[in-house]
Motif scaffolding. Structure first.
Motif, short mmCIF file in Angstrom:
data_model
loop_
_atom_site.label_atom_id
_atom_site.label_comp_id
_atom_site.label_asym_id
_atom_site.label_seq_id
_atom_site.Cartn_x
_atom_site.Cartn_y
_atom_site.Cartn_z
N ALA A 14 0.95 -1.19 -0.01
CA ALA A 14 0.10 0.10 -0.14
C ALA A 14 0.81 1.29 -0.10
O ALA A 14 2.03 1.27 0.68
N ASP A 15 0.27 2.19 -0.85
CA ASP A 15 0.95 3.70 -0.56
C ASP A 15 0.36 4.67 0.02
O ASP A 15 0.77 5.78 0.10
N ARG A 16 -1.03 4.43 0.54
CA ARG A 16 -1.76 5.47 1.15
C ARG A 16 -2.59 4.74 2.27
O ARG A 16 -3.12 3.55 2.26
N LEU A 17 -2.71 5.22 3.15
CA LEU A 17 -3.43 4.81 4.29
C LEU A 17 -4.83 5.71 4.57
O LEU A 17 -4.62 6.96 4.80
N VAL A 18 -5.86 5.27 4.63
CA VAL A 18 -7.12 6.36 5.01
C VAL A 18 -7.63 5.85 6.24
O VAL A 18 -8.08 4.48 6.45
N ILE A 19 -7.77 6.39 7.31
CA ILE A 19 -8.10 6.18 8.64
C ILE A 19 -9.35 6.95 8.52
O ILE A 19 -9.70 7.91 8.43
N VAL A 20 -10.42 6.09 8.90
CA VAL A 20 -11.68 6.51 9.15
C VAL A 20 -11.95 6.72 10.90
O VAL A 20 -11.59 5.93 11.86
N THR A 21 -12.05 8.20 11.09
CA THR A 21 -12.10 8.51 12.29
C THR A 21 -13.46 9.17 12.79
O THR A 21 -14.17 9.16 11.86
N SER A 22 -13.67 9.48 14.10
CA SER A 22 -14.76 10.20 14.60
C SER A 22 -14.62 11.52 14.79
O SER A 22 -13.56 12.04 15.09
N PRO A 23 -15.74 12.26 14.99
CA PRO A 23 -15.64 13.85 15.31
C PRO A 23 -14.86 14.15 16.68
O PRO A 23 -14.86 13.35 17.37
N GLY A 24 -13.64 14.73 16.34
CA GLY A 24 -12.73 15.18 17.62
C GLY A 24 -11.73 14.21 17.80
O GLY A 24 -10.98 14.36 18.83
N LYS A 25 -11.81 13.23 17.09
CA LYS A 25 -10.55 12.32 17.33
C LYS A 25 -9.43 12.35 16.11
O LYS A 25 -9.11 11.39 15.54
N ASP A 26 -8.67 13.62 16.37
CA ASP A 26 -7.76 13.90 15.41
C ASP A 26 -6.43 13.32 15.67
O ASP A 26 -5.45 13.38 14.99
N GLY A 27 -6.25 12.93 17.04
CA GLY A 27 -4.92 12.45 17.30
C GLY A 27 -4.32 11.09 16.51
O GLY A 27 -3.01 11.23 16.50
N VAL A 28 -5.07 10.30 16.12
CA VAL A 28 -4.72 9.24 15.56
C VAL A 28 -4.20 9.73 14.13
O VAL A 28 -2.92 9.11 13.87
N VAL A 29 -4.49 10.67 13.48
CA VAL A 29 -3.97 11.10 12.39
C VAL A 29 -2.65 11.87 12.58
O VAL A 29 -1.80 11.62 12.01
N ALA A 30 -2.80 12.54 13.51
CA ALA A 30 -1.43 13.43 13.96
C ALA A 30 -0.32 12.67 14.32
O ALA A 30 0.82 13.20 14.07
N HIS A 31 -0.50 11.29 14.51
CA HIS A 31 0.68 10.55 14.88
C HIS A 31 1.58 10.10 13.73
O HIS A 31 2.61 10.06 13.65
N PHE A 32 0.93 10.40 12.43
CA PHE A 32 1.60 10.32 11.20
C PHE A 32 2.12 11.49 10.48
O PHE A 32 2.59 11.65 9.45
N VAL A 33 1.96 12.74 11.35
CA VAL A 33 2.56 13.94 10.84
C VAL A 33 4.02 14.39 11.52
O VAL A 33 4.21 14.00 12.84
#
Length: 317
Positions: A65-84
């Motif tokens: 895979a070269d792309r990850l799509v994370i399905v989150t819920s409102p206000g749950k931004d920390g999961v994506v922030a881990h990859f920044v």
């Protein structure tokens, strides 16, 4: 560029697969881990020192895979922030000569491109997967779905699943063989052997969610890895809410099977850890720590002493 095994090497260093996008549903509340998950998303709880979602992302990258799509819920931004990238933290670690830690911090942002979509309401796994359709390119014919609660070890099962799709088409799921007494905790596959085929690749005729032991069609159960033909999105639009009033991914897969869509399973003979409950999470942490050079020997020695000491928790205050 061709790898030794005949596949092509993707930009991230993994083997190019029949999918480019991996979807990770991560919108849940993590209620079984409260109060820890009141402020920390369950997917960021560390397995030793690495969040579970990073382990799953690494598995996806290694599988092509070269792309990850994370399905989150409102206000749950920390999961994506881990990859920044955190340039301030990286600079501080570099200035202090902490290069091993710097390498660890840089790993997640360098794995693959990460984007997110929001599941506004908790309407089931099928509904969560459906949200990822908007993030796909028009020419993508399949997606991988990895449930972050499931760690499937050793990695590589997605590559086997991709090979099965190349041969048989359709969708391919991962299964584990569990003791018959445990089938009621899982989705169970109704399968048949392929004439002359490998024993660990089976045709799926149906699936039963958490059946009674006497009603289970087999002991092969879902293990949180799916390689789904893009037709799954059309099926998800046509199913109705099932158990718990939610849109179930298994119902969409069942609809595809009923319409003649080929579905197979690859039986994984390794191990699986369930990070979705504290007991499984603890076992995963111990298993991972025992394999680490910096933690394993001391932990093994302590465990042997602890378990061999005759310690009785009822005698301690």
């Amino acid at each position: 560029m061709t790898a030794n095994g005949g596949g092509t090497v993707s930009p991230n260093g993994g083997t190019e697969a029949c999918f480019r996008t991996a979807v990770v549903p991560a919108a849940g509340l993590g209620t079984r881990f409260l109060p820890a998950t009141k402020t920390v998303p369950k997917e960021l709880l560390p397995v030793v020192d690495t969040p579970g979602i990073e382990l799953v992302a690494a598995e996806a990258a290694e599988s092509g895979a070269d792309r990850l799509v994370i399905v989150t819920s409102p206000g749950k931004d920390g999961v994506v922030a881990h990859f920044v990238e955190d340039l301030v933290l990286e600079s501080t670690l570099a200035e202090r000569g902490k290069f091993q830690l710097l390498e660890k911090v840089r790993k997640a942002p360098g794995l693959l491109d990460v984007t997110s979509v929001v599941q506004e309401e908790p309407l089931g796994l099928g509904h969560a997967v459906a949200q990822a359709e908007s993030a796909l390119d028009a020419d993508e014919t399949a997606i991988a779905v990895l449930l972050p609660d499931d760690l499937v070890l050793p990695s590589g099962v997605l590559e086997l699943m991709a090979a099965v799709r190349e041969t048989h088409g359709g969708s391919v799921l991962c299964a584990i063989d569990v003791p018959k007494a445990e089938v009621s905790a899982y989705g169970v596959f109704d399968v048949e052997e392929l004439p002359g085929g490998p024993k660990d690749v089976l045709k799926v005729n149906g699936m039963v969610e958490k059946p009674a032991v006497e009603d289970a069609p087999s002991t092969f159960t879902a293990a949180g890895r799916y390689l789904l033909d893009r037709a799954i999105f059309d099926a998800l639009r046509r199913i109705t809410p099932g158990a718990g009033g939610e849109l179930q991914l298994t119902d969409a897969i069942a609809l595809l099977i009923a319409e003649g869509h080929p579905v197979h399973v690859v039986v994984h003979r390794g191990s699986r850890h369930d990070l979705g409950n504290p007991g499984g999470y603890l076992r995963a942490a111990v298993d991972f720590a025992l394999e680490r050079e910096e933690y394993g020997p001391a932990l093994r020695e302590w465990l042997e002493q602890r378990l061999g000491s005759g310690w009785n928790p009822q005698l301690t205050s």
